[in-house]
Motif scaffolding. Sequence first.
Motif, PDB file in Angstrom:
ATOM      1  N   PHE A 232       0.800  -1.092  -0.161  1.00  0.00           N
ATOM      2  CA  PHE A 232       0.109   0.023  -0.111  1.00  0.00           C
ATOM      3  C   PHE A 232       0.793   1.234   0.081  1.00  0.00           C
ATOM      4  N   LEU A 233       2.213   1.112   0.486  1.00  0.00           N
ATOM      5  CA  LEU A 233       2.948   2.315   0.354  1.00  0.00           C
ATOM      6  C   LEU A 233       3.167   2.886  -1.126  1.00  0.00           C
ATOM      7  N   ALA A 234       3.215   1.863  -1.857  1.00  0.00           N
ATOM      8  CA  ALA A 234       3.398   2.178  -3.515  1.00  0.00           C
ATOM      9  C   ALA A 234       2.270   3.093  -3.906  1.00  0.00           C
ATOM     10  N   GLY A 235       1.068   2.626  -3.145  1.00  0.00           N
ATOM     11  CA  GLY A 235       0.059   3.482  -3.657  1.00  0.00           C
ATOM     12  C   GLY A 235      -0.569   4.646  -2.777  1.00  0.00           C
ATOM     13  N   SER A 236       0.514   4.849  -1.856  1.00  0.00           N
ATOM     14  CA  SER A 236       0.374   5.973  -1.113  1.00  0.00           C
ATOM     15  C   SER A 236       1.106   7.166  -1.473  1.00  0.00           C
ATOM     16  N   PRO A 237       0.624   8.471  -0.916  1.00  0.00           N
ATOM     17  CA  PRO A 237       1.552   9.600  -1.587  1.00  0.00           C
ATOM     18  C   PRO A 237       2.904   9.417  -1.425  1.00  0.00           C
ATOM     19  N   TRP A 238       3.495   8.777  -0.706  1.00  0.00           N
ATOM     20  CA  TRP A 238       4.976   8.728  -0.774  1.00  0.00           C
ATOM     21  C   TRP A 238       5.398   7.958  -1.997  1.00  0.00           C
ATOM     22  N   GLY A 239       4.840   6.887  -2.103  1.00  0.00           N
ATOM     23  CA  GLY A 239       5.072   5.902  -3.328  1.00  0.00           C
ATOM     24  C   GLY A 239       4.964   6.672  -4.414  1.00  0.00           C
ATOM     25  N   PHE A 240       3.787   7.372  -4.573  1.00  0.00           N
ATOM     26  CA  PHE A 240       3.704   8.234  -5.808  1.00  0.00           C
ATOM     27  C   PHE A 240       4.584   9.243  -6.174  1.00  0.00           C
ATOM     28  N   GLY A 241       4.966   9.843  -5.027  1.00  0.00           N
ATOM     29  CA  GLY A 241       5.947  10.918  -5.115  1.00  0.00           C
ATOM     30  C   GLY A 241       7.421  10.334  -5.633  1.00  0.00           C
ATOM     31  N   VAL A 242       7.744   9.130  -4.974  1.00  0.00           N
ATOM     32  CA  VAL A 242       9.068   8.412  -5.417  1.00  0.00           C
ATOM     33  C   VAL A 242       8.839   8.122  -6.984  1.00  0.00           C
ATOM     34  N   GLU A 243       8.059   7.553  -7.282  1.00  0.00           N
ATOM     35  CA  GLU A 243       7.896   6.920  -8.519  1.00  0.00           C
ATOM     36  C   GLU A 243       7.936   8.042  -9.655  1.00  0.00           C
ATOM     37  N   THR A 244       7.178   9.198  -9.465  1.00  0.00           N
ATOM     38  CA  THR A 244       6.966  10.077 -10.402  1.00  0.00           C
ATOM     39  C   THR A 244       8.341  11.160 -10.382  1.00  0.00           C
ATOM     40  N   ALA A 245       8.853  11.334  -9.075  1.00  0.00           N
ATOM     41  CA  ALA A 245      10.398  11.879  -9.147  1.00  0.00           C
ATOM     42  C   ALA A 245      11.441  11.087  -9.899  1.00  0.00           C
ATOM     43  N   MET A 246      11.304   9.885  -9.678  1.00  0.00           N
ATOM     44  CA  MET A 246      12.361   8.837 -10.537  1.00  0.00           C
ATOM     45  C   MET A 246      12.077   9.164 -12.001  1.00  0.00           C
ATOM     46  N   HIS A 247      10.774   9.127 -12.248  1.00  0.00           N
ATOM     47  CA  HIS A 247      10.391   9.388 -13.792  1.00  0.00           C
ATOM     48  C   HIS A 247      10.906  10.499 -14.216  1.00  0.00           C
ATOM     49  N   THR A 248      11.010  11.616 -13.437  1.00  0.00           N
ATOM     50  CA  THR A 248      11.461  12.974 -13.786  1.00  0.00           C
ATOM     51  C   THR A 248      12.817  12.922 -13.988  1.00  0.00           C
ATOM     52  N   ILE A 249      13.599  12.220 -12.983  1.00  0.00           N
ATOM     53  CA  ILE A 249      14.998  12.311 -13.096  1.00  0.00           C
ATOM     54  C   ILE A 249      15.380  11.559 -14.174  1.00  0.00           C
ATOM     55  N   ARG A 250      14.740  10.375 -14.470  1.00  0.00           N
ATOM     56  CA  ARG A 250      14.980   9.802 -15.826  1.00  0.00           C
ATOM     57  C   ARG A 250      14.981  10.734 -17.150  1.00  0.00           C
ATOM     58  N   LEU A 251      13.962  11.449 -17.104  1.00  0.00           N
ATOM     59  CA  LEU A 251      13.714  12.287 -18.207  1.00  0.00           C
ATOM     60  C   LEU A 251      15.045  13.385 -18.379  1.00  0.00           C
ATOM     61  N   ILE A 252      15.350  13.858 -17.296  1.00  0.00           N
ATOM     62  CA  ILE A 252      16.391  14.832 -17.296  1.00  0.00           C
ATOM     63  C   ILE A 252      17.975  13.996 -17.628  1.00  0.00           C
ATOM     64  N   VAL A 253      18.202  13.102 -16.776  1.00  0.00           N
ATOM     65  CA  VAL A 253      19.501  12.525 -17.095  1.00  0.00           C
ATOM     66  C   VAL A 253      19.490  11.927 -18.602  1.00  0.00           C
ATOM     67  N   SER A 254      18.443  11.885 -19.225  1.00  0.00           N
ATOM     68  CA  SER A 254      18.624  10.934 -20.567  1.00  0.00           C
ATOM     69  C   SER A 254      18.798  11.934 -21.657  1.00  0.00           C
ATOM     70  N   GLY A 255      18.859  13.145 -21.448  1.00  0.00           N
ATOM     71  CA  GLY A 255      19.160  14.243 -22.430  1.00  0.00           C
ATOM     72  C   GLY A 255      17.918  14.752 -23.128  1.00  0.00           C
ATOM     73  N   LEU A 256      16.845  14.335 -22.691  1.00  0.00           N
ATOM     74  CA  LEU A 256      15.741  14.847 -23.388  1.00  0.00           C
ATOM     75  C   LEU A 256      15.672  16.320 -23.602  1.00  0.00           C
ATOM     76  N   PHE A 257      15.986  17.034 -22.664  1.00  0.00           N
ATOM     77  CA  PHE A 257      15.766  18.566 -22.640  1.00  0.00           C
ATOM     78  C   PHE A 257      16.778  18.983 -23.330  1.00  0.00           C
ATOM     79  N   ASP A 258      17.850  18.279 -23.699  1.00  0.00           N
ATOM     80  CA  ASP A 258      18.886  19.028 -24.506  1.00  0.00           C
ATOM     81  C   ASP A 258      18.348  18.812 -25.990  1.00  0.00           C
ATOM     82  N   ARG A 259      17.685  17.898 -26.485  1.00  0.00           N
ATOM     83  CA  ARG A 259      17.194  17.476 -27.532  1.00  0.00           C
ATOM     84  C   ARG A 259      15.843  18.334 -27.908  1.00  0.00           C
ATOM     85  N   HIS A 260      15.182  18.638 -26.772  1.00  0.00           N
ATOM     86  CA  HIS A 260      13.955  19.265 -26.797  1.00  0.00           C
ATOM     87  C   HIS A 260      13.834  20.264 -25.861  1.00  0.00           C
TER      88      HIS A 260
END
Lengths: 356, 356, 356, 356
Positions: free
Chosen positions: B213-241
Motif C-alpha cells: 500500500f505504500l506504493a499507492g500512498s502519496p509517498w510511493g506516488f512521489g518517489v515513482e514520479t520523481a524517479m520518472h522525472t530524473i530519468r527524463l533529465i538524465v536522458s538528455g531529453l531536454f537538450d534535444r527538446h
Amino acid sequence: MSGKIFESPSERPTFSANRWRQPQKIALEEAITTSVFNPTNTLPETKGGAELPYVDEDYVVDVKNRLSNLELRVQAMDRAGVALTVVSLTMPGIEGIFDAKTAVETARKVNDETHRIYCTGKYADRFRALGCVPMQDPKAAAAEATRCINELGFVGILINGYSQIGDAETVQYLDEPQCEPFWATLEELDVPLYLHPRIPTPGQSRIYRGYEFLAGSPWGFGVETAMHTIRLIVSGLFDRHPGLKIILGHCGEGLPFSLARIDHRLRHFQPQHYKSKLRMQEYWERNFWITTAGVTSDTAFVDTLRSCGEDRLMWSVDYPYEDYDECGTWFEGMEMSQSTRAKIGWENAKRLFKMQ
Amino acid sequence: MSGKIFESPSERPTFSANRWRQPQKIALEEAITTSVFNPTNTLPETKGGAELPYVDEDYVVDVKNRLSNLELRVQAMDRAGVALTVVSLTMPGIEGIFDAKTAVETARKVNDETHRIYCTGKYADRFRALGCVPMQDPKAAAAEATRCINELGFVGILINGYSQIGDAETVQYLDEPQCEPFWATLEELDVPLYLHPRIPTPGQSRIYRGYEFLAGSPWGFGVETAMHTIRLIVSGLFDRHPGLKIILGHCGEGLPFSLARIDHRLRHFQPQHYKSKLRMQEYWERNFWITTAGVTSDTAFVDTLRSCGEDRLMWSVDYPYEDYDECGTWFEGMEMSQSTRAKIGWENAKRLFKMQ
Amino acid sequence: MSGKIFESPSERPTFSANRWRQPQKIALEEAITTSVFNPTNTLPETKGGAELPYVDEDYVVDVKNRLSNLELRVQAMDRAGVALTVVSLTMPGIEGIFDAKTAVETARKVNDETHRIYCTGKYADRFRALGCVPMQDPKAAAAEATRCINELGFVGILINGYSQIGDAETVQYLDEPQCEPFWATLEELDVPLYLHPRIPTPGQSRIYRGYEFLAGSPWGFGVETAMHTIRLIVSGLFDRHPGLKIILGHCGEGLPFSLARIDHRLRHFQPQHYKSKLRMQEYWERNFWITTAGVTSDTAFVDTLRSCGEDRLMWSVDYPYEDYDECGTWFEGMEMSQSTRAKIGWENAKRLFKMQ
Amino acid sequence: MSGKIFESPSERPTFSANRWRQPQKIALEEAITTSVFNPTNTLPETKGGAELPYVDEDYVVDVKNRLSNLELRVQAMDRAGVALTVVSLTMPGIEGIFDAKTAVETARKVNDETHRIYCTGKYADRFRALGCVPMQDPKAAAAEATRCINELGFVGILINGYSQIGDAETVQYLDEPQCEPFWATLEELDVPLYLHPRIPTPGQSRIYRGYEFLAGSPWGFGVETAMHTIRLIVSGLFDRHPGLKIILGHCGEGLPFSLARIDHRLRHFQPQHYKSKLRMQEYWERNFWITTAGVTSDTAFVDTLRSCGEDRLMWSVDYPYEDYDECGTWFEGMEMSQSTRAKIGWENAKRLFKMQ
C-alpha cells in the motif's frame, strides 16, 4: 577531460568551495562624496555637524577614502562581480543644508560633478547616478530632478530623509503639502525616488538621553526612515500620485516585520487618522521597491521577500559603509532559484531603471 | 458608516476571522472519470486491477461520486473561489491499458467525451481540459495530442507515469527512445505535459514486501514520479527538446528537498551516467512548472518556492481525492505578498496555458 | 586597543569575513574502512560487487585514502572545528555479506579493530564508535551489539539498510519478524541505532532500466532509506518497543518534506494497512533523531528543523564522501540563535549518546 | 468502527478541517483594568489623558467591557483552549501617574485587588498575575515587587515602559541609575519582568507632526519598546545583573529583524558608546524571553524563532485588544513539530514562571 560531469576546482580534488560570482550584479545604494562641499557634515553653513560621529577612526579613514576613490571602487566591484553601480551623494548631503538658496546651488553643482566623474570618461559603462535635489525649495527640487533625468541622463533621485529648513530645529518631511509640486514632477518623469536614511539632528534625538548614538545606528536609521515611509502612506500621497516609485534600502527598514500587524490594527482606527484608500500592504506592493543594502541577514531577507515578492527586491551594498565582497558573498550563498537570484541581483533593477 | 478604516465582519464586532476568498483561482490537477471505461482499474482488458485499493469504503464512494458529478464539482469550486478547473482523466487511465490498439481507440473516445461534457454546454466557461494519449503507440499519441490541441481546444496533455506494454510486467517510461516522436510533436505544439503519478503494477512494488500500500500512498506516488522525472533529465531529453514544458504536482514530488544534494553529488559522477549538458537545477528552472496539488504543508511549499521561484509554482487541489475548500483555505492562509499569491493562484497558469 | 567594540580582523581593516569556527562540534555519520575485509564491496564471498561504482576515479582514490588515513582525518577535524567524531564502518559493510556465519565473525573482528584504532591510543579523546552487527543472524547481532556497548564502550550501532541473506536476490528489512530479538536487546541497551543507506543490489534497481546509477545516487539512497523507515513505523515496531532511538542522516532522507502529506492521506486508509497506534509524526518526534550528514541545503535544513524541533537535529558530515570544511562552513554560516546552533552542533549528540 | 485509521469528522465524510485545539495553552500578556483608578488614562492626577485614543468607538466599548468582565474572559479562554492566563494591569497604568506617592499607594491597591479577583475564588486555577510597581520611587517599587512575589504569590512584574516623573514632560527609563535598587531586588527575587509598551506622552511624539496616532499604533509601540530594550542592553545593566529575566511581547518588538545588523554595525563604533561586554545577540539569548502577543504573522514568527530558539518563545494574545480565538487559530495552524508547539504554547512559560 577531468572525468567528472561538472568542474569543481578546489584544494581537495573532489570538493569545491561551492562559491561562484555572478558578474552581472547591480548595486543601488552606493555613496559618493563631492568636492563641492562636505556632505557628511549636517550643517555646511554653520560650524558644527556630526560628520560620521560615534564610529572609530580606522573606519572613518577607510570610508572617507573610499567615498571618493574611483579606482578602489571599480576594483571592489570587479572582485565582487558587480557590473554596474548606481551612485548617489552620501548623507545628509543636500538635506542637511539650512539655507534654501545654498541648497539649490549646491545640488546643481554636485549633480554636474557626479555626471562628469561617473557618467562620462573611463568608467562610464560601470556607473549610473541618482540625482540630489534641494527639497528646501520643492519647486526648485522639481526643476533639478527634471534636469537630472532629461539632461544628465540620471536614472532616478535619492533623498536623505527630512530636510533642514532654516535651522537645526526645523525640518520638513516629504508628506508635507509644500512638497506636492516635487511629487507631481517625479510622477511625470516616471523615475524612482530612493528614500535613504540620514544622520539625525540633535533636537530629534532628545528621547535617547545618553544614547544619542543609537539614532545614528542602523536601528535609529531604520526607525526614522520607516516612520517617514509610513507618513507618506498615511498622508494619501499614493492616492494622489499612484504612479510614484519609492525605493527603500536595508530590507525595507524593518517594515516587512511589522506591516501585517500595522494593517491588522488599522482595522480599529478612526478613519480620519488614515487618509489613504487602501491598506498599507497594497501600496507596499504597488509603489515600493526594496533593496538589501546593508543587510546580511537571511531571515530579514526571507521576511522581506515574502512581503513584496521577488519582482520588487533588489540586492545592494551601501558601499563604502558596507563591503561589496561581504554583501555579495552573503547574497550568492543564500539558497534560491537561479531565476529569483537573477531578478534580485540585476533584472529588477534594470526594469525599474529602464536600463536597456 | 462603521467608524472603521476597513471592514471586518465577525461575531465579535471588533475582530475578523481574517479569511477571504480569491475567486480567480485556477485548479490544474483535477481528475474526472469517463463512461468509456473504468480508468481507476489498471487493466481494462483483463480481470484484475486495483481500483482505488487500500483506502476505506466511505472514501471510495465519495470520490467515485465526485469524479463524475458535475454539479457537486461546480458547487465546490464556487465555495472555494475557483474560477476555472483544468480537468484530466484519473489514473492510471489510458496508461494502464495493455493493448496498444485499445489504448489508441479509448483515448480518442475519452477525449471526445471530455470535450463534450466539460468544454461545451452549461459550464464551458468554468472548465478547460488536458488530453490523454496512448503512449503504447507513441506516433498515435503524437497524433492524438495534435487533435486534442488543434481540434478540441484542450490546453495541454496529462500522462499518468509509465505505460503498460502488452502485459502487467512490461512498462515503458517516457525517456525511452521510442517516445521521441511524441516529444517532438509536443514541443512543436508548445503545450505543457502534466506528468502525473499512477497506481503501480504489482511487479513493481516487489520491494515493499507486505507494505504494497505504500506504493499507492502519496509517498510511493512521489518517489515513482520523481524517479520518472530524473530519468527524463538524465536522458538528455531536454537538450534535444529545450522547448518542452513539464508540469509536476504535489510540490514537485519531493524533488525540491533533494535537488541541491543531487547536483552536489553529480560533481563526482562519471560523465557517461549523466547524459545532459546542464545541472538538474537548470532544467528545473527552464523546463518544469510545479503545482501544489495534494499538498497543505507550509514548509513543503516554501521549499518548493525557493527551488523554482514564484513564476513557476501553481496552486492546485487534486479533486476529488483532495478537497477544494481544504486546499484553498490553506493557500489563502499562508503569508505571502498579494502579487505572489496572484501568480501562484492563477496568473502563472494563465500564462503557461495561454488562457486569454 | 583597537578603538572598536568588537574585533574584526580582515584584509580591509573595517570589515570582517564574518566567519568563525566553533571547535566543539561533533560529527556522527563518519565512515571508516577496515583491514578485515573490503566493506565497499557488496559481496565479499562472491566475485562481483560495486565498490564505489559510477563515481570518477579521482574521487575514489581520494575517498579510499581518507577512509583509513587517521592523520588526515584529525587534521580535517581540527581545521573544521570538530572536537569529536563518531566513526562507523562504511557501506554496505556487514550488511553486504551473503553468509551469516561470515557476517558474525567479520562484524566481531571489525568492531575489535575499530576499538583498537579509534578508541584507544593517540586520538582516543577525539573519537567514539558505532558498532556493526550481523543482522543475517539477529540473535548474534543482539549479542554483538551488547558486546559493543558493554565491553568496547561504543556509543551505539549503525546498520546500512537491508541485509543480504544467502544470495544477491534475498534481502531482509529490519521490520521483519526475525529481527525482533535484536530490537528487544537494543531497547534494553538504550543506545541509538543509526539507519544508514547502502549501495543497492542489482536486483533491486531493476526499475531504473539504464539509470542504475540513480539507485546509488543520493536520491536513490534517500528513497531506499526513507522506505525502510516507513516500513519500521508502519509495522508497529515502535508500539512494541517505544524506547527505541533511531538516527537518520541526510536531513531525514526526504521524509520531512512528505511526512505531513503521508499522515494527511493515511486518514483514508483501511486500518489493516497501518499497524501502528499513532500518526507517523508522533513516532518521528519520539523515536527518531536526524542528522544533516551530506546536506548543505538551507531549505532542506529548515524543513527538517520544523519537522522535528531543535532538540532532535544534529550536524554531521559523511566524511570522507563529504568534506568536514564544506559542511562546517555551511552550518556555521546559516543564521540561527547561538543556543540552537550549540544544540545541533554538539549538545543534542552529547545527550543522545550520553557522552559526559 | 469507521474503517479509517484516524478520525476525521467534517461535513464531507472523507475530509477534515484539520483544526484542533490544544487546551493546555498559557497566555501571558493579558490586560485587566481595576476599580482603583482608570489605568487607560495617562495622567490620573490631571484632567487630560488619551484613554484609548484614535480607535473607533465599537472597539473601545468592546475592549473596556472585556478588560473587567471575568466571565467573558473565561469563556474566551475555554473556546480557544487556554488553560491559564497571566493577567496584568493595562497601559499606561501606574507608569502614567505623575506623583510618586500616589503611584506607590495606587500600585499597592491594584495588586491587592488583582490578587482578590484573579488569584482567589471561583477561577483561581485559571489565572496567575504579574504585579505592577511604582517606578517613580524605585525603592518602593522594589518593596512592592517583593510583596507581590512573596506575599501575593504573583509570578512576575510587568512595567509599561517609561514612567512619568512629576509632569508630562519628564520621564524615566529603566536604565537610569536611580532604578538600580529595583533591578537588584528583581534579580534576587529571580522572577521575570515583562517590559510592555505604553501610550506615549504628547511631548514625546513631537516628531510625528500630524501623525501622532502612529505613536499609539503597533508600529510606535514597537519602536518605543525596542529602543527601551536597547537602552537596557547598551547601559551595561545585564553585566551588573546577569540573572535578570526580561520578557518582550509582539515577537520581540521588531528586534529579531534588526539584531544581526545592529551587532554587525557595532563592530565600527567607539567603545565608549557601548558599555556592555557582550554582543546584543548574547544578551538576547541569556536575559530575554519573547512572546507572540498581538502577532499573527508567520514570517515575523519564524524570524523571531530563529533569533532566540524554541526555548525562549512563548505564545500570547494581548486580550482584550486582540482575540484569544484569532491568535490561537493562527498559532495552531502554523506548521511546526509537536514538541516545538508545546514548548511555545505552554512549556516555556511553565518553566520560566516556575509554575507546577
